[in-house]
Design an enzyme around this catalytic site. Structure first.
Site, short mmCIF file in Angstrom:
data_model
loop_
_atom_site.label_atom_id
_atom_site.label_comp_id
_atom_site.label_asym_id
_atom_site.label_seq_id
_atom_site.Cartn_x
_atom_site.Cartn_y
_atom_site.Cartn_z
CD GLN A 19 -3.11 3.01 28.85
OE1 GLN A 19 -2.98 3.89 27.41
NE2 GLN A 19 -2.03 2.88 29.16
CG HIS A 112 -4.25 4.34 22.80
ND1 HIS A 112 -3.13 5.44 22.90
CD2 HIS A 112 -3.65 3.63 23.41
CE1 HIS A 112 -2.55 5.34 23.37
NE2 HIS A 112 -2.81 4.22 24.00
CG ASN A 155 -1.04 4.67 20.33
OD1 ASN A 155 -0.53 5.65 20.10
ND2 ASN A 155 -0.88 3.42 20.81
CD GLU A 156 3.17 2.52 20.80
OE1 GLU A 156 2.77 1.28 21.63
OE2 GLU A 156 3.69 3.21 21.30
C1 BGC Z 1 1.04 3.32 24.83
C2 BGC Z 1 0.39 3.87 25.55
C3 BGC Z 1 1.10 3.33 27.21
C4 BGC Z 1 2.55 3.11 27.12
C5 BGC Z 1 3.41 2.71 28.53
C6 BGC Z 1 2.73 3.11 24.79
O1 BGC Z 1 2.96 1.84 24.27
O2 BGC Z 1 0.50 3.89 23.26
O3 BGC Z 1 -0.91 2.89 25.78
O4 BGC Z 1 0.30 2.73 28.01
O5 BGC Z 1 3.29 3.43 25.57
O6 BGC Z 1 3.65 1.07 28.31
#
Ligand code: BGC
Length: 390
Positions: A19, A112, A155-156
């Protein structure tokens, strides 16, 4: 109400490589942006943080923060299978050392959302040898993590399983829609296996605390839908939170809250207060997310690894964050062990196919790459410095 946070509380901001870095040429997202160029935007140079990371970290440290969460990019470190780039590993080592030198505790995310293109071409998480490939990368990543105290493996994973689930349906010619989409359970299981393989490797090779970061949707049931709610809650986040019981900490990522009715997760109704990504304005979601996480994982340290708002009005960012921190403080007063708050995001950045939603404490001119701190950076930095929320 005022709240005093502990002295050793982690106060920081978060970013992710794709990002902010720019020119992430070997990643599956770079390919996706080219393939889907008609309907999503292009990351391109992003905000050139690959070259400007020291300036970015310095802005954070000078504002009063003591932590920086960033990710290292698998597709740079392993551009072709089994061929690791010493130069890229050295680049991320310099990032770790720069953060430490500036007084920022590095919170490093190993994965990520992006993958090397070759990993995508082999079927990504459902391809043969996916877990082994990820483990091999993690072993290499560990060689640059000396001095890092917090490592997030993936991540997530739940959001990743939503997105890759949709791609899977599209590839199979099935209907798909982001609205109400839940994580693909098979992809989710592959991510659980990858995390379970990676966490002990990191623990053995470094002194870091290891965990993963789960997207918490602060789901709330409509009256009379308890069974559906339980099913959705499990598939959306509890399956991933349960895995965290064996970790050293869990990352809570919270932005908004959503209703669950008899059909599943209800889309955010249109409302003038909705944020630039269309989500309901719900600063109270952080309290719900932290409390729910505690219920599922038990007495495990929690780090808020993401919380923030997409807005072009920085006063709203301050209002949202102040309210979110108040709810966090109340949860801590009730005995929940929260170790840090990492705001999403340090910088306005590439919001996965879109540039308009701005989450940053710092604006960036995308032609000159000049950084322009917003008032929220100094505001949150002052809370970080004093530990006092007025
Ligand atoms: C993610 C980020 C994303 C943010 C806002 C999260 O889901 O880890 O990469 O930019 O939320 O959408």
């Amino acid at each position: 109400m005022t709240h005093t946070f502990p002295r050793d509380f982690l106060w920081g901001a978060a970013t992710a490589a794709h990002q902010i870095e720019g020119n992430n040429l070997n990643s599956d997202w770079w390919k996706l942006e080219h393939d889907a160029a008609d309907y999503i935007q292009f990351s391109g140079d992003a905000i050139d943080s690959y070259h400007r990371f020291e300036e970015d970290m310095r802005l954070l440290a000078d504002a009063g923060f003591n932590a920086y969460r960033f990710s290292i990019e698998w597709s740079r470190i392993e551009p072709s299978p089994g061929k690791f780039s010493r130069a890229e590993l050295a680049h991320y080592r310099r990032m770790v050392e720069t953060a430490v030198r500036l007084g920022l505790s590095p919170v490093v995310t190993l994965h990520h959302f992006t993958h090397p293109m070759w990993f995508g071409a082999k079927g990504a998480w459902l391809g043969d040898g996916a877990v082994e490939a990820f483990s091999r990368y993690v072993e290499q990543a560990c060689t640059i993590l000396d001095g890092v105290e917090w490592v997030c493996t993936i991540n997530e994973p739940n959001v990743l399983a939503v997105n890759h689930g949709l791609r899977r349906r599209a590839a199979a010619g099935k209907e798909y829609s982001l609205q109400g989409a839940l994580p693909d359970p098979e992809i989710g299981q592959a991510l659980v296996a990858a995390h379970r393989a990676a966490a002990p490797l990191v623990r053995a090779a470094t002194g870091a605390r290891v965990g993963w970061t789960v997207a918490n949707q602060a789901l709330v049931p409509a009256p009379g839908v308890d069974a559906k709610y339980a099913e959705v809650q499990y598939q959306w986040e509890d399956m991933y939170l349960e895995v965290a019981r064996h970790d050293d900490f869990v990352g809570v990522q919270s932005y908004t809250s959503q209703l669950v009715d008899e059909n599943g997760v209800v889309d955010h109704p249109p409302h003038p207060d909705n944020t630039l990504v269309g989500w309901a304005y719900r600063p109270d979601a952080l309290g719900i997310a932290v409390r729910h996480t505690r219920e599922v994982v038990g007495d495990l340290p929690i780090v808020v690894t993401e919380n923030g708002i997409a807005t072009d009005d920085d006063r709203r960012r301050i209002a949202y964050t102040s309210e979110a921190l108040r709810h966090l403080g109340e949860a801590m007063d009730d005995g929940i062990d929260v170790r840090g708050y990492l705001h999403w995001s340090l910088l306005d950045n590439f919001e996965w196919g879109r540039w308009e939603p701005t989450f940053g404490l710092i604006a960036v001119d995308r032609e000159t790459f000049v950084r322009h701190p917003k008032p929220s950076l100094a505001w949150l930095g002052a809370i970080a410095r004093t530990g006092q929320l007025a």
